[in-house]
Design a protein around this motif. Structure first.
Motif, PDB file in Angstrom:
ATOM      1  N   TYR A   1      -7.020  -1.791  -0.933  1.00  0.00           N
ATOM      2  CA  TYR A   1      -5.846  -1.078  -1.445  1.00  0.00           C
ATOM      3  C   TYR A   1      -5.669  -1.278  -2.938  1.00  0.00           C
ATOM      4  O   TYR A   1      -5.382  -0.336  -3.676  1.00  0.00           O
ATOM      5  CB  TYR A   1      -4.582  -1.545  -0.703  1.00  0.00           C
ATOM      6  CG  TYR A   1      -3.347  -0.790  -1.114  1.00  0.00           C
ATOM      7  CD1 TYR A   1      -2.428  -1.351  -2.001  1.00  0.00           C
ATOM      8  CD2 TYR A   1      -3.113   0.500  -0.644  1.00  0.00           C
ATOM      9  CE1 TYR A   1      -1.311  -0.635  -2.405  1.00  0.00           C
ATOM     10  CE2 TYR A   1      -1.997   1.207  -1.045  1.00  0.00           C
ATOM     11  CZ  TYR A   1      -1.095   0.639  -1.920  1.00  0.00           C
ATOM     12  OH  TYR A   1       0.009   1.348  -2.325  1.00  0.00           O
TER      13      TYR A   1
ATOM     14  N   THR B   1       2.250   2.989   2.722  1.00  0.00           N
ATOM     15  CA  THR B   1       1.525   2.325   1.651  1.00  0.00           C
ATOM     16  C   THR B   1       0.027   2.524   1.796  1.00  0.00           C
ATOM     17  O   THR B   1      -0.700   2.556   0.845  1.00  0.00           O
ATOM     18  CB  THR B   1       1.819   0.824   1.696  1.00  0.00           C
ATOM     19  OG1 THR B   1       3.208   0.648   1.881  1.00  0.00           O
ATOM     20  CG2 THR B   1       1.407   0.161   0.406  1.00  0.00           C
ATOM     21  N   GLU B   2      -0.446   2.641   3.012  1.00  0.00           N
ATOM     22  CA  GLU B   2      -1.893   2.747   3.218  1.00  0.00           C
ATOM     23  C   GLU B   2      -2.234   3.958   4.043  1.00  0.00           C
ATOM     24  O   GLU B   2      -2.517   3.844   5.223  1.00  0.00           O
ATOM     25  CB  GLU B   2      -2.405   1.487   3.904  1.00  0.00           C
ATOM     26  CG  GLU B   2      -2.320   0.285   2.996  1.00  0.00           C
ATOM     27  CD  GLU B   2      -3.124  -0.879   3.533  1.00  0.00           C
ATOM     28  OE1 GLU B   2      -2.581  -1.968   3.572  1.00  0.00           O
ATOM     29  OE2 GLU B   2      -4.276  -0.668   3.932  1.00  0.00           O
TER      30      GLU B   2
ATOM     31  N   VAL C   1       2.217  -6.025  -2.615  1.00  0.00           N
ATOM     32  CA  VAL C   1       2.207  -5.559  -1.234  1.00  0.00           C
ATOM     33  C   VAL C   1       1.809  -6.724  -0.324  1.00  0.00           C
ATOM     34  O   VAL C   1       1.047  -7.608  -0.730  1.00  0.00           O
ATOM     35  CB  VAL C   1       1.226  -4.381  -1.005  1.00  0.00           C
ATOM     36  CG1 VAL C   1       1.677  -3.143  -1.737  1.00  0.00           C
ATOM     37  CG2 VAL C   1      -0.189  -4.745  -1.410  1.00  0.00           C
TER      38      VAL C   1
ATOM     39  N   ILE D   1       2.955  -3.301   3.233  1.00  0.00           N
ATOM     40  CA  ILE D   1       4.149  -2.660   2.666  1.00  0.00           C
ATOM     41  C   ILE D   1       4.508  -3.246   1.302  1.00  0.00           C
ATOM     42  O   ILE D   1       4.142  -4.371   0.977  1.00  0.00           O
ATOM     43  CB  ILE D   1       5.375  -2.782   3.602  1.00  0.00           C
ATOM     44  CG1 ILE D   1       5.721  -4.256   3.860  1.00  0.00           C
ATOM     45  CG2 ILE D   1       5.148  -2.068   4.926  1.00  0.00           C
ATOM     46  CD1 ILE D   1       7.079  -4.441   4.481  1.00  0.00           C
ATOM     47  N   LEU D   2       5.272  -2.454   0.548  1.00  0.00           N
ATOM     48  CA  LEU D   2       5.797  -2.910  -0.731  1.00  0.00           C
ATOM     49  C   LEU D   2       6.868  -3.971  -0.456  1.00  0.00           C
ATOM     50  O   LEU D   2       7.706  -3.798   0.430  1.00  0.00           O
ATOM     51  CB  LEU D   2       6.423  -1.712  -1.460  1.00  0.00           C
ATOM     52  CG  LEU D   2       7.160  -2.004  -2.772  1.00  0.00           C
ATOM     53  CD1 LEU D   2       6.167  -2.404  -3.849  1.00  0.00           C
ATOM     54  CD2 LEU D   2       7.960  -0.774  -3.196  1.00  0.00           C
TER      55      LEU D   2
END
Lengths: 345, 126
Positions: free
Chosen positions: A117, A133-134, A310, A314-315
């Motif tokens: 990522y 996020t991904e 992250v 997730i952030l």
């Protein structure tokens, strides 16, 4: 009738969510290997973040390798020579950093996914946007020969994988308490529960071990300055049924946390206390500003203007307390892993 | 790894902080890419490693050495194997503070920062 302790319930919720989050992986037999280039040379798998590549080999063998290779090739191949590498994504625009290359056996899938990522700058993921996020799959190449030993550092058998996992559990325990008593004090069945939980995707089995080792984000014992809106209850009201005395994540000496940067930059691992010198719980932003000042400058009104953290896909909000994160969102080896992604403007 | 340390152990020298370096060289805020370049730099400072035998493992005549902080622990393992004259097939187990075996790709510097005692990193072996 006793009401469930809210801290215990929310801790369990986030631990379970972290356990259940999964990665989509596509595996293709590398060019030049037997079985490559034919129709059946690709396999798709959805795996938990906490698992390891050696644990996936049996399924990959059965569902990919044995279908793509003929009998003679299957006879000649040896699993101990197999290794994985992240594939260049042709769909993505150029401009990424160096890829991680050969995937290490002792890295949880979460870490392999983090490196994938953060390998290119990305826009800040917004909670309202439909893409997570991904959104992309993790794309791996499977090589069947000539493993790069200096990169892989160990064989890919399951015993080695379990040993590495256990050592990470101990290291995390040592970070917290300056000893490994909680781990060495486990009965063999409890330890086996932990590993079996990982192998069989059984959260409850895993928790039987983890609850004896991981602290809870509860207020420290009486006598400290820490006040909490959620006063801790005796362990007997713990809905998880654990009778072990719950330790506070805020009483640990330090937090087991590793921070990863793109482009093969060195891993960041520092002594990070759960409570700062000001007596307040250490926030993620404070440690990012302390240890990665150039990417998280103090004077910036937007804390994530240059980069963002992250974890578990997730952030992470900047005011998150690291003690809470480590207690609720760590991997199955006890470590909180944070990837730093550069922000695309 | 370099020659053994003198009797007077000196603590590992830490590189200048990021803040000092940036203040000295750049007036405006660096971009994220420049920041990343800075963080990519390998730590060349030295960490004192003290090897301690466990059980019936051979004791080394000189057991104190300096290791480069930026190197992976794997380099320490290979060095130790060489010092002990071990054959490729012989197993060697190493631990930090007799408590846990670090991952071979953990850096010496990180291990020292987090687990060092009295100016050195204790590596047990058997």
């Amino acid at each position: 009738m006793s009401t469930p302790n809210p801290v215990h319930s929310s801790t369990n919720l986030f631990r379970r969510l972290s356990w259940q989050t999964s990665i989509s992986i596509s595996i293709r037999i590398a060019d030049g290997e037997p079985g490559a280039g034919i129709g059946a040379d690709r396999y798709f798998i959805q795996t938990p973040r906490y698992t390891y590549l050696p644990l996936l080999i049996p399924e990959i063998r059965e569902s990919l390798v044995e279908l793509a290779l003929d009998d003679k090739q299957i006879e000649e191949t040896d699993e101990k020579d197999w290794w994985f590498e992240e594939e260049e994504d042709e769909d993505e625009a150029p401009g990424g950093f160096a890829r991680q290359g050969a995937c290490r056996w002792h890295w949880p899938i979460d870490l392999i996914s983090i490196h994938s990522y953060i390998s290119r700058p990305r826009p800040l993921p917004l909670p309202s946007s439909s893409s997570s996020t991904e959104p992309k799959q993790l794309k791996l190449l499977l090589h069947l020969s000539k493993p790069p030993i200096d990169r892989l550092l160990m064989p890919n058998n399951i015993e080695t994988c379990k040993t590495q996992w256990l050592n990470q559990i101990k290291e995390a325990d040592f970070v917290r308490w300056r000893n490994t008593n909680k781990v060495t004090g486990l009965r063999k069945t409890e330890l086996d529960n932990g590993w079996d939980g990982i192998v069989q995707d059984d959260y409850d089995a895993y928790l039987r071990m983890a609850s004896r080792v991981l602290p809870l984000p509860i207020a420290p014992a009486v006598g400290s300055n820490m006040t909490s809106p959620n006063p801790s209850r005796p362990p007997s009201t713990d809905p998880s049924g654990s009778t072990a005395k719950a330790e506070s994540a805020y009483s640990t000496r330090a937090i087991p946390i590793k921070i990863y940067l793109p482009d093969n930059a060195p891993v960041i691992q520092e002594v990070i206390p759960p409570i700062g010198t000001d007596g307040k719980p250490t926030t993620l932003l404070s440690i990012l500003r302390q240890h990665l000042h150039l990417l998280f400058p103090s004077r910036s009104p937007d804390p994530y203007s240059l980069a963002f953290p992250v974890a578990q896909g997730i952030l992470i909000p900047e005011q998150s307390e690291v003690a809470w994160l480590a207690a609720c969102m760590c991997g199955a080896d006890g470590w909180l892993r944070i990837g730093i992604c550069l922000r695309a403007q | 790894m370099s020659i053994p340390t003198p009797d007077l152990l000196s603590p590992a020298i830490r590189p200048p902080s990021a803040e000092t370096m940036m203040a000295n060289s750049i007036v405006t805020q660096p971009t994220a890419l420049e920041a990343l370049e800075h963080y990519k730099k390998k730590d060349a400072s030295k960490v004192v490693v003290r090897f301690k035998a466990i059980g019936s493992a051979p004791i080394m005549k000189n057991n104190v050495f300096k290791a480069t902080a930026g190197h992976k622990f794997q380099a320490v393992i290979l060095f130790l194997r060489q010092q002990l004259g071990m054959k490729k097939e012989e197993a060697l187990f190493t631990y930090i503070n007799a408590a846990f075996a670090p991952a071979p790709d953990d850096t010496v510097g990180n291990l020292y920062k987090c687990f060092g005692t009295e100016g050195h990193l204790i590596v047990n072996y058997r």
